[in-house]
Design a protein around this motif. Structure first.
Motif, PDB file in Angstrom:
ATOM      1  N   SER A  26       0.723  -1.110  -0.160  1.00 42.58           N
ATOM      2  CA  SER A  26      -0.051   0.131  -0.094  1.00 42.58           C
ATOM      3  C   SER A  26       0.788   1.162   0.044  1.00 42.58           C
ATOM      4  N   CYS A  27       1.850   1.309   0.657  1.00 48.10           N
ATOM      5  CA  CYS A  27       3.191   2.202   0.828  1.00 48.10           C
ATOM      6  C   CYS A  27       3.502   2.465  -0.594  1.00 48.10           C
ATOM      7  N   GLY A  28       3.860   1.499  -1.380  1.00 50.52           N
ATOM      8  CA  GLY A  28       4.145   1.622  -2.850  1.00 50.52           C
ATOM      9  C   GLY A  28       3.083   2.224  -3.800  1.00 50.52           C
ATOM     10  N   SER A  29       1.865   1.631  -3.347  1.00 48.80           N
ATOM     11  CA  SER A  29       0.767   1.998  -4.326  1.00 48.80           C
ATOM     12  C   SER A  29       0.660   3.683  -4.071  1.00 48.80           C
ATOM     13  N   ALA A  30       0.777   4.282  -2.840  1.00 51.67           N
ATOM     14  CA  ALA A  30       0.728   5.773  -2.662  1.00 51.67           C
ATOM     15  C   ALA A  30       1.604   6.491  -3.250  1.00 51.67           C
ATOM     16  N   ALA A  31       2.968   6.095  -2.973  1.00 44.95           N
ATOM     17  CA  ALA A  31       4.082   6.705  -3.732  1.00 44.95           C
ATOM     18  C   ALA A  31       3.917   6.640  -5.084  1.00 44.95           C
ATOM     19  N   GLY A  32       3.672   5.626  -5.665  1.00 41.13           N
ATOM     20  CA  GLY A  32       3.809   5.463  -7.207  1.00 41.13           C
ATOM     21  C   GLY A  32       2.540   6.421  -7.876  1.00 41.13           C
ATOM     22  N   ALA A  33       1.294   6.425  -7.014  1.00 35.44           N
ATOM     23  CA  ALA A  33       0.381   7.243  -7.518  1.00 35.44           C
ATOM     24  C   ALA A  33       0.647   8.760  -7.625  1.00 35.44           C
ATOM     25  N   ALA A  34       1.039   9.248  -6.456  1.00 37.73           N
ATOM     26  CA  ALA A  34       1.581  10.568  -6.059  1.00 37.73           C
ATOM     27  C   ALA A  34       2.720  11.009  -7.231  1.00 37.73           C
ATOM     28  N   SER A  35       3.735  10.306  -7.291  1.00 35.64           N
ATOM     29  CA  SER A  35       4.625  10.577  -8.203  1.00 35.64           C
ATOM     30  C   SER A  35       4.466  10.438  -9.627  1.00 35.64           C
ATOM     31  N   ALA A  36       3.350   9.704 -10.030  1.00 30.08           N
ATOM     32  CA  ALA A  36       3.056   9.575 -11.476  1.00 30.08           C
ATOM     33  C   ALA A  36       2.120  10.886 -11.845  1.00 30.08           C
ATOM     34  N   TRP A  37       1.396  11.294 -10.730  1.00 28.60           N
ATOM     35  CA  TRP A  37       0.803  12.757 -11.003  1.00 28.60           C
ATOM     36  C   TRP A  37       1.516  13.748 -11.255  1.00 28.60           C
ATOM     37  N   VAL A  38       2.729  13.708 -10.352  1.00 27.44           N
ATOM     38  CA  VAL A  38       3.497  15.168 -10.412  1.00 27.44           C
ATOM     39  C   VAL A  38       4.244  15.185 -11.721  1.00 27.44           C
TER      40      VAL A  38
END
Length: 300
Positions: free
Chosen positions: A151-163
């Motif tokens: 879940s930590c990986g999912s949150a980090a991936g989604a946030a960095s993808a948007w930026v």
């Protein structure tokens, strides 16, 4: 999701690029290319992280190494997704016909996007694991339940993808225009990249229109990278734990049942920690407080 995102970013319009038709085009190329690219990335990432202790440096080096595989794979995949090539053979042939300058354009922008994305994702991932470990009262981030680490990986991936969506948009446009005359005749890769940036910034709808253009497909990209981060990093953590478990099991199998006259089978684990050489006991041995014997426990 990746195919829909590519068509949204194509510049010719979502419907003209294929809409929702054949949305799994290029999935075979992606699957085949993901294996070596992921292996190269994680081998480099783990080596650099263990050697220098920096998740940021490790992720940057990992992405640069993986780009050697990912760039040509992405160029073939995106041309198939946008309908510029009807099949793999046609896309591969168009890639083979490109000049070194055109390949360099794609490599530079892809490496910039991937390095920026990973430079945000992996430090954020490690930070989220530390926060989650504290709140879960785990002794270390490595002790987190698998689902929570994923879940930590999912949150980090989604946030960095948007930026990093603007860089992804730029990469998509350049990959799809790789065979165009403007890219082919550019004096260098920087000229082609700057020309595309000016093209994106020349929107007729003002600043709001430019921002909307730069973040085209951001939602699809964030969902895709969020789901991917959960599976990708969750699988990575699972594999690490399995390898470590096998290593511990192999080390324990090498230990004798006892040393000297006594046996430590019934002794607490605190008796089995290796002592330093300064105590006069040879490395790989330990003194047990429950017996006067020196017991050989091996060196792990």
């Amino acid at each position: 999701l990746d195919c829909v995102k590519t068509r949204v970013q194509s510049g010719v319009g979502f419907a003209k690029a294929g809409g929702f038709k054949s949305i799994y085009r290029g999935v075979g190329v992606t699957a085949v290319g993901a294996v070596p690219a992921s292996a190269i990335f994680f081998c480099t990432y783990e080596h650099m992280k263990e050697r220098y202790g920096s998740a940021l440096l490790a992720s940057l080096c990992g992405e640069l190494a993986a780009s050697s595989v990912r760039v040509p794979v992405d160029m073939v995949k995106q041309r198939m997704q946008a309908g510029l090539s009807p099949n793999f053979a046609s896309a591969a042939y168009s890639l083979a016909s490109l000049s070194g300058r055109q390949i360099l354009v794609a490599f530079r922008i892809s490496a910039a996007r991937d390095a920026t994305h990973s430079g945000l994702q992996y430090p954020l991932y490690e930070h989220l694991k530390i926060v989650a470990a504290r709140r879960s009262r785990c002794q270390a981030p490595e002790d987190l339940p698998l689902w929570l680490a994923a879940s930590c990986g999912s949150a980090a991936g989604a946030a960095s993808a948007w930026v990093t969506t603007p860089l992804d948009l730029l990469r998509t446009r350049l990959n799809l225009r790789a065979t165009s005359q403007s890219v082919a005749t550019s004096k260098d890769s920087s000229s082609a990249i700057m020309a595309e940036i000016r093209n994106l910034a020349s929107g007729k709808d003002g600043t709001i229109g430019v921002i909307r253009t730069l973040f085209a497909g951001a939602g699809y990209r964030s969902i895709w990278m969020g789901l991917g981060g959960f599976v990708f990093l969750g699988s990575f953590e699972f594999a690490k734990k399995q390898i470590e478990a096998v290593g511990r099991s192999a080390s324990m199998d090498m230990l004798p049942a006892g040393g000297g006259v006594g046996s430590y089978e019934s002794c607490p684990s605190s008796c089995l920690s290796p002592s330093t050489n300064s105590s006069g006991i040879a490395e790989g041995q330990s003194m047990c407080e429950h017996t006067s014997d020196t017991m050989v426990i091996g060196t792990v």
